[in-house]
Write an enzyme that holds these catalytic residues in place. Structure first.
Site, PDB file in Angstrom:
ATOM      1  N   GLY A 199     -51.238  43.138  -0.120  1.00  0.00           N
ATOM      2  CA  GLY A 199     -51.482  42.863   1.296  1.00  0.00           C
ATOM      3  C   GLY A 199     -52.550  43.806   1.798  1.00  0.00           C
ATOM      4  CG  ASN A 201     -47.023  34.425  -1.906  1.00  0.00           C
ATOM      5  OD1 ASN A 201     -46.656  35.591  -1.762  1.00  0.00           O
ATOM      6  ND2 ASN A 201     -46.307  33.389  -1.503  1.00  0.00           N
ATOM      7  CG  LEU A 227     -50.820  51.100   1.980  1.00  0.00           C
ATOM      8  CD1 LEU A 227     -52.171  51.814   1.929  1.00  0.00           C
ATOM      9  CD2 LEU A 227     -49.700  52.095   1.713  1.00  0.00           C
ATOM     10  CG  ASP A 271     -47.396  40.689   7.721  1.00  0.00           C
ATOM     11  OD1 ASP A 271     -48.190  41.462   8.296  1.00  0.00           O
ATOM     12  OD2 ASP A 271     -47.756  39.685   7.077  1.00  0.00           O
ATOM     13  CD  GLU A 317     -59.634  48.252   7.209  1.00  0.00           C
ATOM     14  OE1 GLU A 317     -58.671  48.337   6.423  1.00  0.00           O
ATOM     15  OE2 GLU A 317     -60.824  48.400   6.846  1.00  0.00           O
ATOM     16  CD  GLU A 318     -52.503  46.706  11.005  1.00  0.00           C
ATOM     17  OE1 GLU A 318     -51.708  47.223  11.820  1.00  0.00           O
ATOM     18  OE2 GLU A 318     -53.261  45.761  11.295  1.00  0.00           O
TER      19      GLU A 318
HETATM   20  C1  LIG Z   1     -50.471  44.264   8.671  1.00  0.00           C
HETATM   21  S1  LIG Z   1     -51.525  43.887   7.351  1.00  0.00           S
HETATM   22  C2  LIG Z   1     -51.883  45.470   6.591  1.00  0.00           C
HETATM   23  C3  LIG Z   1     -53.187  45.460   5.879  1.00  0.00           C
HETATM   24  C4  LIG Z   1     -53.585  46.728   5.151  1.00  0.00           C
HETATM   25  N1  LIG Z   1     -52.617  47.056   4.116  1.00  0.00           N
HETATM   26  C5  LIG Z   1     -53.754  47.883   6.127  1.00  0.00           C
HETATM   27  O1  LIG Z   1     -52.901  48.768   6.099  1.00  0.00           O
HETATM   28  O2  LIG Z   1     -54.701  47.881   6.867  1.00  0.00           O
HETATM   29  C6  LIG Z   1     -50.501  43.093   6.169  1.00  0.00           C
HETATM   30  C7  LIG Z   1     -51.314  42.225   5.247  1.00  0.00           C
HETATM   31  O3  LIG Z   1     -50.510  41.698   4.213  1.00  0.00           O
HETATM   32  C8  LIG Z   1     -50.915  40.360   3.963  1.00  0.00           C
HETATM   33  N2  LIG Z   1     -49.801  39.664   3.312  1.00  0.00           N
HETATM   34  C9  LIG Z   1     -48.625  39.293   3.869  1.00  0.00           C
HETATM   35  N3  LIG Z   1     -47.843  38.667   2.960  1.00  0.00           N
HETATM   36  C10 LIG Z   1     -48.549  38.642   1.810  1.00  0.00           C
HETATM   37  C11 LIG Z   1     -48.278  38.123   0.518  1.00  0.00           C
HETATM   38  N4  LIG Z   1     -47.124  37.495   0.242  1.00  0.00           N
HETATM   39  N5  LIG Z   1     -49.212  38.263  -0.449  1.00  0.00           N
HETATM   40  C12 LIG Z   1     -50.379  38.890  -0.178  1.00  0.00           C
HETATM   41  N6  LIG Z   1     -50.683  39.397   1.029  1.00  0.00           N
HETATM   42  C13 LIG Z   1     -49.783  39.284   2.009  1.00  0.00           C
HETATM   43  C14 LIG Z   1     -51.248  39.845   5.332  1.00  0.00           C
HETATM   44  O4  LIG Z   1     -52.081  38.715   5.281  1.00  0.00           O
HETATM   45  C15 LIG Z   1     -51.922  41.052   5.974  1.00  0.00           C
HETATM   46  O5  LIG Z   1     -53.304  41.055   5.771  1.00  0.00           O
END
Ligand SMILES: C[S@@+](CC[C@H](N)C(=O)[O-])C[C@H]1O[C@@H](n2cnc3c(N)ncnc32)[C@H](O)[C@@H]1O
Lengths: 425, 253
Positions: free
Chosen positions: B73, B129, B149, B152, B228-229
């Protein structure tokens, strides 16, 4: 609608067969019916206290004898797992689940019953003995492992009991180490056997006394049977049903599900494997060279006459006989909503036999007409009904297993109309 | 640098893609069936597509180096970019389910490669995924670090199974990590932080990394400073909750 929940109207369950490891009884499951025939006593069996009742209220999706032959388990769409004592055919326990059950297995030591629900979770319950030495099932299952949100299509313990193998509709096969305390979960993954490009429909182990660890075989919607070393996850050989079986004229069925492998059955302590294929009226007989780690075809065994396309295969240990059933839980379109099932046997299954593999005429099946009457529910099953059953099964499999390819618009529409979205606003 | 090859979706001055052209829905449902290509098994993952300078042709793919870090993610890829220069010899990949976000990270990496010749060759991203397909990308024990990190939160009880850290998914992460490998998790949602920590704590194949080791680990600061988060949370003066665990062999159970 969650993944795995198909349209109930078109849902048709295949007829299933299971054979006692020492060939003392045979069970056919169709719709919610469990039909048991005692082969040693040559008589139909009445289940438990309720004559003719199976304790199931919806289609049975999975049946299995324990490897030691003491227990039998049945489960399905009514979200119930029934565990039976084979001696008395008494139901020694019913486990209730939250979801429909797609697959079951009993550990080789007979102590654990595992079952998979339609969301990819494998649950386990232990079988224990009370003060009076009566077996009973702890009623509360615990989750043992999970495939993330996929339908688990098949579960199998390795012959030595070290591994539990689970296969899913995302083409994944997971090999988990069976821990000392399965109720605490099977966290250690030994391997993944990856390579199928479609759903995996069936699993079995080929083993002999010299190769007691055995090798894993799997069948898939990608029309192959694959041979694996489950300890390492290595793919050892591929048998491609579509390309190798060229004298294979399907019954004029068009569409993508032609050579889908629907079931396979390895002869215990032997090297033969029978393979059922979606549109073949008969089976493909394979041989597994265990030291050479290869699969080869012996022959295609055809069933003359009607469109007998097996939905399930079974055999007992040391048996030269392989049991097949063809049928479905119900037929839509035809007047009858009765389940349809036909039973057949093939001799000459084992590799050490001189006998040519042949499908037996009804009067040569053990138990003969008495058995057929009990397991089929009737002696006469009409040709058109059998063909219709084969078609219904093919469609149902297609609906359940093949991923829906939504167009971009439909996908957007589904998103907009989803209930959870509405509730969140 | 040659500004003219870069389109209007990219910044004139840095050549980097602009985030606002790659905005997407905030959350994806990891349970729904998506259709993106997935390698059938790790051997079919084409390293030459992702790390072209290090793997000039797909034929010499059977070779030595494999991906060792995975950012699950990865969002806009800030962590990967920072780790790339910190561990220039290590291959890393971000896994992201949102199509547009993945495209952004791709563009970002390729722009960095162009502006810094010879650098950023060790990072890449895939749209996938992660909850379903981790074993398709990595072999047993292949990874030495995994990052989760600011995942969701999926607050509702019935949606907990969508969480990217869960007791069952940890089995797969334990399979993918080498013994001694580290799993890093961080969130600004207290409830999720407790959940991730308790899942890891109860898993027989993970143990908490000691405070001293955490302090000494140069990666730990990046969890907030490079993502970024994390930056967003820091700007707003929010609290973060970390759980850092090591993959251990299960006590012979
Ligand atoms: C809140 S963001 C955090 C992004 C990054 N890790 C940061 O800290 O800036 C969570 C990310 O996880 C991705 N994500 C959620 N479920 C996922 C999955 N099953 N497989 C891959 N990515 C996923 C979302 O699309 C999102 O971009």
């Amino acid at each position: 609608m969650e993944e795995g929940e198909g349209n109930r109207e078109v849902e048709v369950a295949p007829a299933l067969v299971a054979v006692h490891p020492s060939h003392s009884s045979v069970v056919v499951a169709v719709a919610s019916d469990l039909r048991v025939y005692d082969l040693s006593g040559d008589r139909p069996v009445t289940l438990g206290d309720e004559p003719g009742r199976s304790n199931h209220s919806d289609s049975i999706r999975a049946i299995r004898y324990a490897p030691d032959g003491e227990l039998f388990v049945s489960a399905g769409d009514d979200k119930r797992v029934n565990v039976w004592s084979v001696d008395s055919w008494r139901c020694i326990g019913t486990v209730c689940c939250e979801k429909r059950v797609s697959s079951v297995a009993i550990s080789p030591n007979g102590l654990y019953v595992c079952f998979a629900d339609k969301f990819g979770v494998v649950w386990v319950v232990s079988v224990e003995k009370d003060d009076a030495d009566q077996q009973f099932v702890k009623d509360k299952p615990t989750p043992m492992l999970a495939h993330y949100c996929s339908i688990i299509t098949s579960l199998a313990f390795s012959p030595d009991g070290r591994f539990l193998v689970s296969a899913d509709r995302d083409s994944k096969i997971r090999v988990s180490v069976v821990p000392k305390e399965p109720l605490k979960g099977a966290h250690e993954i030994q391997s993944f056997c990856l390579g199928h490009s479609e759903f995996v429909s069936c699993l079995d182990f080929v083993y002999t006394s010299e190769y007691s660890k055995g090798l894993l075989v799997s069948g898939s919607g990608d029309s192959t049977v694959r041979l694996w070393d489950c300890e390492t996850g290595s793919l050892l050989d591929i048998f491609d049903v579509g390309s190798k079986v060229d004298d294979f004229a399907p019954n004029g069925v068009e569409g993508e599900m032609h050579y889908v492998v629907t079931d396979l059955c390895a002869s215990p302590n032997d090297t033969r494997i029978a393979v059922a294929v979606q549109s073949l009226n008969g089976i493909v007989l394979l041989n597994c060279d265990l030291p050479g780690k290869t699969l080869s075809i012996i022959m295609v065994v055809r069933i003359a006459g009607e469109a007998f396309i097996p939905t399930s295969l079974g055999t007992g240990s040391g048996q030269n006989l392989m049991w097949m059933v063809a049928g479905v839980s119900k037929l839509t379109g035809l007047d009858s909503t009765l389940p349809i099932v036909l039973v057949k046997t093939m001799t000459g299954f084992r590799s050490n036999t001189d006998q040519e593999p042949t499908v037996q005429p009804s009067n040569e099946i053990p138990g003969s007409l008495k058995l057929l009457e009990h397991l089929q529910g009737s002696l006469q099953v009409e040709g058109p009904a059998i063909s219709a059953a084969a078609n219904a099964w093919r469609l149902a499999m297609c609906n359940l297993m093949v991923k829906k390819q939504y167009s971009a618009e439909t996908r957007e529409f589904r998103k907009r109309t989803r209930n959870d979205k509405k509730a969140a606003q | 640098m040659q500004e003219k090859v870069v389109g209007s979706t990219h910044s004139k001055t840095t050549g980097l893609p602009r985030k606002r052209f790659y905005r997407a829905r905030a959350h994806s449902n990891p349970l729904s069936d998506s259709h993106f290509p997935v390698p059938l098994c790790p051997g079919q993952f084409d390293y030459s597509l992702h790390y072209p300078q290090l793997f000039p042709s797909s034929s010499n793919n059977g070779c030595v180096k494999k991906i060792q870090f995975a950012d699950i993610g990865c969002g806009f890829g800030g962590l990967l970019v920072s780790l790339s220069t910190l561990f220039p010899e290590t291959l890393m990949i971000g896994m992201e389910i949102r199509d547009k976000v993945t495209e952004y990270v791709k563009e970002r990496i390729s722009a960095l490669r162009t502006t810094n010749p010879g650098q950023y060759q060790n990072i890449s991203v895939v749209r996938t995924n992660s909850m379903k397909y981790i074993p398709n990308y990595f072999e047993k024990g292949q990874l030495t670090k995994m990052f989760f990190l600011f995942p969701d939160p999926h607050f509702k009880e019935k949606n907990h199974r969508r969480r990217v850290i869960s007791p069952h998914l940890l089995d797969e992460y334990a399979y993918t990590l080498a013994v001694g490998g580290i799993i890093y998790t961080i969130t600004d949602v207290e409830e999720l932080g407790e959940w991730m920590e308790s899942c890891l704590d109860e898993h027989p194949m993970f143990e908490a990394v000691s405070e001293e080791e955490v302090k000494a680990d140069p990666v730990v600061n990046l969890l907030t400073s490079a993502t970024e988060e994390g930056q967003k949370v820091a700007r707003n003066g929010g609290k973060t909750f970390r759980a850092i665990y090591r993959r251990i062999s299960p006590s012979s159970s």
